[in-house]
Write a protein that holds these residues in place. Structure first.
Motif, PDB file in Angstrom:
ATOM      1  N   VAL A 207      21.717  67.417  86.366  1.00 65.47           N
ATOM      2  CA  VAL A 207      22.127  66.028  86.631  1.00 65.47           C
ATOM      3  C   VAL A 207      23.612  65.797  86.340  1.00 65.47           C
ATOM      4  O   VAL A 207      24.357  65.331  87.190  1.00 65.47           O
ATOM      5  CB  VAL A 207      21.264  65.012  85.842  1.00 65.47           C
ATOM      6  N   TRP A 208      24.063  66.089  85.111  1.00 59.89           N
ATOM      7  CA  TRP A 208      25.434  65.758  84.701  1.00 59.89           C
ATOM      8  C   TRP A 208      26.120  67.017  84.191  1.00 59.89           C
ATOM      9  O   TRP A 208      25.819  67.504  83.106  1.00 59.89           O
ATOM     10  CB  TRP A 208      25.412  64.680  83.621  1.00 59.89           C
ATOM     11  N   SER A 209      27.065  67.542  84.962  1.00 54.91           N
ATOM     12  CA  SER A 209      27.710  68.821  84.638  1.00 54.91           C
ATOM     13  C   SER A 209      28.972  68.601  83.809  1.00 54.91           C
ATOM     14  O   SER A 209      29.459  67.484  83.669  1.00 54.91           O
ATOM     15  CB  SER A 209      28.084  69.547  85.931  1.00 54.91           C
ATOM     16  N   ARG A 210      29.515  69.682  83.299  1.00 59.25           N
ATOM     17  CA  ARG A 210      30.786  69.597  82.581  1.00 59.25           C
ATOM     18  C   ARG A 210      31.896  69.088  83.497  1.00 59.25           C
ATOM     19  O   ARG A 210      32.770  68.330  83.073  1.00 59.25           O
ATOM     20  CB  ARG A 210      31.154  70.962  81.997  1.00 59.25           C
ATOM     21  N   ARG A 211      31.858  69.508  84.762  1.00 64.79           N
ATOM     22  CA  ARG A 211      32.867  69.052  85.725  1.00 64.79           C
ATOM     23  C   ARG A 211      32.753  67.555  85.956  1.00 64.79           C
ATOM     24  O   ARG A 211      33.752  66.839  86.032  1.00 64.79           O
ATOM     25  CB  ARG A 211      32.685  69.811  87.047  1.00 64.79           C
ATOM     26  N   TYR A 212      31.520  67.058  86.046  1.00 69.02           N
ATOM     27  CA  TYR A 212      31.312  65.614  86.193  1.00 69.02           C
ATOM     28  C   TYR A 212      31.807  64.871  84.955  1.00 69.02           C
ATOM     29  O   TYR A 212      32.381  63.787  85.042  1.00 69.02           O
ATOM     30  CB  TYR A 212      29.831  65.308  86.399  1.00 69.02           C
ATOM     31  N   ASN A 213      31.544  65.471  83.793  1.00 70.45           N
ATOM     32  CA  ASN A 213      31.951  64.824  82.549  1.00 70.45           C
ATOM     33  C   ASN A 213      33.471  64.661  82.490  1.00 70.45           C
ATOM     34  O   ASN A 213      33.989  63.604  82.099  1.00 70.45           O
ATOM     35  CB  ASN A 213      31.461  65.638  81.353  1.00 70.45           C
ATOM     36  N   GLU A 214      34.172  65.699  82.896  1.00 71.76           N
ATOM     37  CA  GLU A 214      35.627  65.626  82.915  1.00 71.76           C
ATOM     38  C   GLU A 214      36.105  64.594  83.944  1.00 71.76           C
ATOM     39  O   GLU A 214      37.043  63.837  83.693  1.00 71.76           O
ATOM     40  CB  GLU A 214      36.217  66.997  83.234  1.00 71.76           C
ATOM     41  N   PHE A 215      35.449  64.539  85.085  1.00 73.42           N
ATOM     42  CA  PHE A 215      35.795  63.553  86.113  1.00 73.42           C
ATOM     43  C   PHE A 215      35.599  62.135  85.593  1.00 73.42           C
ATOM     44  O   PHE A 215      36.438  61.251  85.808  1.00 73.42           O
ATOM     45  CB  PHE A 215      34.932  63.773  87.357  1.00 73.42           C
ATOM     46  N   GLY A 216      34.474  61.910  84.898  1.00 72.98           N
ATOM     47  CA  GLY A 216      34.198  60.581  84.361  1.00 72.98           C
ATOM     48  C   GLY A 216      35.259  60.140  83.364  1.00 72.98           C
ATOM     49  O   GLY A 216      35.735  58.998  83.403  1.00 72.98           O
ATOM     50  N   TRP A 217      35.642  61.059  82.475  1.00 72.74           N
ATOM     51  CA  TRP A 217      36.673  60.716  81.494  1.00 72.74           C
ATOM     52  C   TRP A 217      38.027  60.468  82.153  1.00 72.74           C
ATOM     53  O   TRP A 217      38.762  59.554  81.783  1.00 72.74           O
ATOM     54  CB  TRP A 217      36.799  61.827  80.451  1.00 72.74           C
ATOM     55  N   GLN A 218      38.364  61.291  83.139  1.00 71.73           N
ATOM     56  CA  GLN A 218      39.644  61.115  83.819  1.00 71.73           C
ATOM     57  C   GLN A 218      39.680  59.784  84.555  1.00 71.73           C
ATOM     58  O   GLN A 218      40.704  59.086  84.552  1.00 71.73           O
ATOM     59  CB  GLN A 218      39.876  62.266  84.795  1.00 71.73           C
ATOM     60  N   ALA A 219      38.548  59.418  85.180  1.00 70.12           N
ATOM     61  CA  ALA A 219      38.473  58.146  85.890  1.00 70.12           C
ATOM     62  C   ALA A 219      38.605  56.974  84.927  1.00 70.12           C
ATOM     63  O   ALA A 219      39.291  55.982  85.217  1.00 70.12           O
ATOM     64  CB  ALA A 219      37.153  58.060  86.656  1.00 70.12           C
ATOM     65  N   TYR A 220      37.952  57.073  83.769  1.00 75.99           N
ATOM     66  CA  TYR A 220      37.949  55.977  82.800  1.00 75.99           C
ATOM     67  C   TYR A 220      39.297  55.821  82.101  1.00 75.99           C
ATOM     68  O   TYR A 220      39.812  54.708  81.955  1.00 75.99           O
ATOM     69  CB  TYR A 220      36.848  56.210  81.766  1.00 75.99           C
ATOM     70  N   LEU A 221      39.879  56.935  81.669  1.00 72.97           N
ATOM     71  CA  LEU A 221      41.109  56.871  80.877  1.00 72.97           C
ATOM     72  C   LEU A 221      42.372  56.767  81.733  1.00 72.97           C
ATOM     73  O   LEU A 221      43.418  56.331  81.245  1.00 72.97           O
ATOM     74  CB  LEU A 221      41.212  58.083  79.964  1.00 72.97           C
ATOM     75  N   GLY A 222      42.296  57.169  82.989  1.00 77.76           N
ATOM     76  CA  GLY A 222      43.464  57.072  83.850  1.00 77.76           C
ATOM     77  C   GLY A 222      44.627  57.866  83.291  1.00 77.76           C
ATOM     78  O   GLY A 222      44.507  59.052  82.969  1.00 77.76           O
ATOM     79  N   ASP A 223      45.773  57.216  83.131  1.00 78.51           N
ATOM     80  CA  ASP A 223      46.982  57.895  82.660  1.00 78.51           C
ATOM     81  C   ASP A 223      46.859  58.398  81.218  1.00 78.51           C
ATOM     82  O   ASP A 223      47.665  59.229  80.781  1.00 78.51           O
ATOM     83  CB  ASP A 223      48.189  56.958  82.765  1.00 78.51           C
ATOM     84  N   LEU A 224      45.865  57.903  80.486  1.00 78.93           N
ATOM     85  CA  LEU A 224      45.674  58.352  79.101  1.00 78.93           C
ATOM     86  C   LEU A 224      44.940  59.684  79.012  1.00 78.93           C
ATOM     87  O   LEU A 224      44.909  60.311  77.958  1.00 78.93           O
ATOM     88  CB  LEU A 224      44.887  57.310  78.307  1.00 78.93           C
ATOM     89  N   PHE A 225      44.333  60.121  80.114  1.00 80.55           N
ATOM     90  CA  PHE A 225      43.496  61.324  80.071  1.00 80.55           C
ATOM     91  C   PHE A 225      44.316  62.543  79.665  1.00 80.55           C
ATOM     92  O   PHE A 225      45.389  62.808  80.207  1.00 80.55           O
ATOM     93  CB  PHE A 225      42.851  61.576  81.438  1.00 80.55           C
ATOM     94  N   GLY A 226      43.789  63.287  78.686  1.00 79.41           N
ATOM     95  CA  GLY A 226      44.438  64.506  78.227  1.00 79.41           C
ATOM     96  C   GLY A 226      45.525  64.298  77.207  1.00 79.41           C
ATOM     97  O   GLY A 226      46.107  65.281  76.711  1.00 79.41           O
ATOM     98  N   ARG A 227      45.791  63.063  76.851  1.00 78.69           N
ATOM     99  CA  ARG A 227      46.845  62.783  75.882  1.00 78.69           C
ATOM    100  C   ARG A 227      46.268  62.685  74.466  1.00 78.69           C
ATOM    101  O   ARG A 227      45.076  62.484  74.285  1.00 78.69           O
ATOM    102  CB  ARG A 227      47.577  61.480  76.246  1.00 78.69           C
ATOM    103  N   ASP A 228      47.127  62.817  73.491  1.00 75.36           N
ATOM    104  CA  ASP A 228      46.699  62.763  72.096  1.00 75.36           C
ATOM    105  C   ASP A 228      46.676  61.348  71.535  1.00 75.36           C
ATOM    106  O   ASP A 228      46.188  61.130  70.415  1.00 75.36           O
ATOM    107  CB  ASP A 228      47.630  63.609  71.223  1.00 75.36           C
ATOM    108  N   ASP A 229      47.204  60.376  72.301  1.00 73.10           N
ATOM    109  CA  ASP A 229      47.311  59.018  71.776  1.00 73.10           C
ATOM    110  C   ASP A 229      46.275  58.079  72.381  1.00 73.10           C
ATOM    111  O   ASP A 229      46.519  56.875  72.514  1.00 73.10           O
ATOM    112  CB  ASP A 229      48.722  58.464  72.010  1.00 73.10           C
ATOM    113  N   VAL A 230      45.096  58.614  72.746  1.00 75.89           N
ATOM    114  CA  VAL A 230      44.015  57.747  73.219  1.00 75.89           C
ATOM    115  C   VAL A 230      43.622  56.816  72.076  1.00 75.89           C
ATOM    116  O   VAL A 230      43.301  57.276  70.982  1.00 75.89           O
ATOM    117  CB  VAL A 230      42.796  58.578  73.660  1.00 75.89           C
ATOM    118  N   PRO A 231      43.654  55.493  72.285  1.00 70.95           N
ATOM    119  CA  PRO A 231      43.399  54.570  71.173  1.00 70.95           C
ATOM    120  C   PRO A 231      41.934  54.564  70.757  1.00 70.95           C
ATOM    121  O   PRO A 231      41.073  54.872  71.555  1.00 70.95           O
ATOM    122  CB  PRO A 231      43.829  53.208  71.726  1.00 70.95           C
TER     123      PRO A 231
END
Length: 231
Positions: A207-231
């Motif tokens: 149902v929910w793969s690691r690739r989907y999980n990364e996509f979901g986070w990237q979609a949610y965080l936008g420009d914050l994705f992958g950064r160390d300063d996620v609030p």
């Protein structure tokens, strides 16, 4: 095997109902399939006559409507508030997914609400979290009219909704909205780094793969994705 055999049939059913739509390639089709799956899973849910169903609508700070699906006992008197956030990896899902949880909470005597927050990537952080906050703030502001005991609040969520719930707990603490009695986090989506060492050693999931999980986070965080300063 890494999956309990008792879970396999249910997961395979979920996968079959959702179909093979790749959320990273055709999110609209994946959403439509997920909605159809929700309808199929909820089709046989019986709401007892003792519970009343309704919809409350808050006006969001951006001028949009925030709907909340309500289930509550028909009995008079103030009721504890159970406030729920649905799952879907931040990119899928609808408030209707919370009906079963709200049904159980209503049967326990709660005023239960499932919030229809906006989805990513169309609405990235902090929009979905802000929707959850503004929906809760509305219910508490209208507590006397709605028959809610504003001193008895429990928040909860599943998957992405669990992540939103954890964020909401911090937000209502910081803004002084209310002191919740507790939070219910069902396999919450709370780690945007996806770096747990064991994960790469296991087969990918139904149902929910690691690739989907990364996509979901990237979609949610936008420009914050992958950064160390996620609030």
């Amino acid at each position: 095997k890494y999956l309990d055999p008792q879970l396999v049939d249910g997961l395979q059913l979920m996968q079959a109902l959702t179909g093979d739509n790749d959320i990273t390639q055709d999110l609209a089709a994946a959403r439509a399939a997920a909605h159809a799956r929700d309808e199929a899973l909820l089709a046989n849910m019986d709401v007892p006559d003792s519970l009343a169903q309704s919809v409350e609508t808050a006006r969001g700070g951006d001028g949009h409507d925030i709907e909340m699906r309500i289930m509550q006992p028909k009995a008079d008197g103030k009721k504890p508030l159970f406030y729920w956030m649905h799952g879907g990896g931040y990119v899928l899902g609808q408030a209707k997914q919370g009906d079963m949880f709200c049904l159980r909470a209503g049967a326990l005597g709660c005023y239960a609400a499932s919030v229809e927050y906006r989805l990513a990537p169309e609405t990235a952080y902090p929009g979905p979290l802000q929707d959850c906050y503004e929906g809760l703030a509305y219910l508490l502001d209208q507590a006397d009219r709605l028959g809610i005991d504003a001193n008895k609040v429990i928040i909860g969520g599943v998957s992405a909704g669990g992540g939103l719930c954890a964020g909401l707990a911090l937000l209502i603490r910081d803004r002084g909205l209310c002191p919740p009695l507790g939070q219910v986090l069902v396999y919450p989506m709370i780690d945007d780094t996806n770096i747990a060492p064991a994960s790469e050693a296991l087969p990918d999931t139904y149902v929910w793969s690691r690739r989907y999980n990364e996509f979901g986070w990237q979609a949610y965080l936008g420009d914050l994705f992958g950064r160390d300063d996620v609030p």
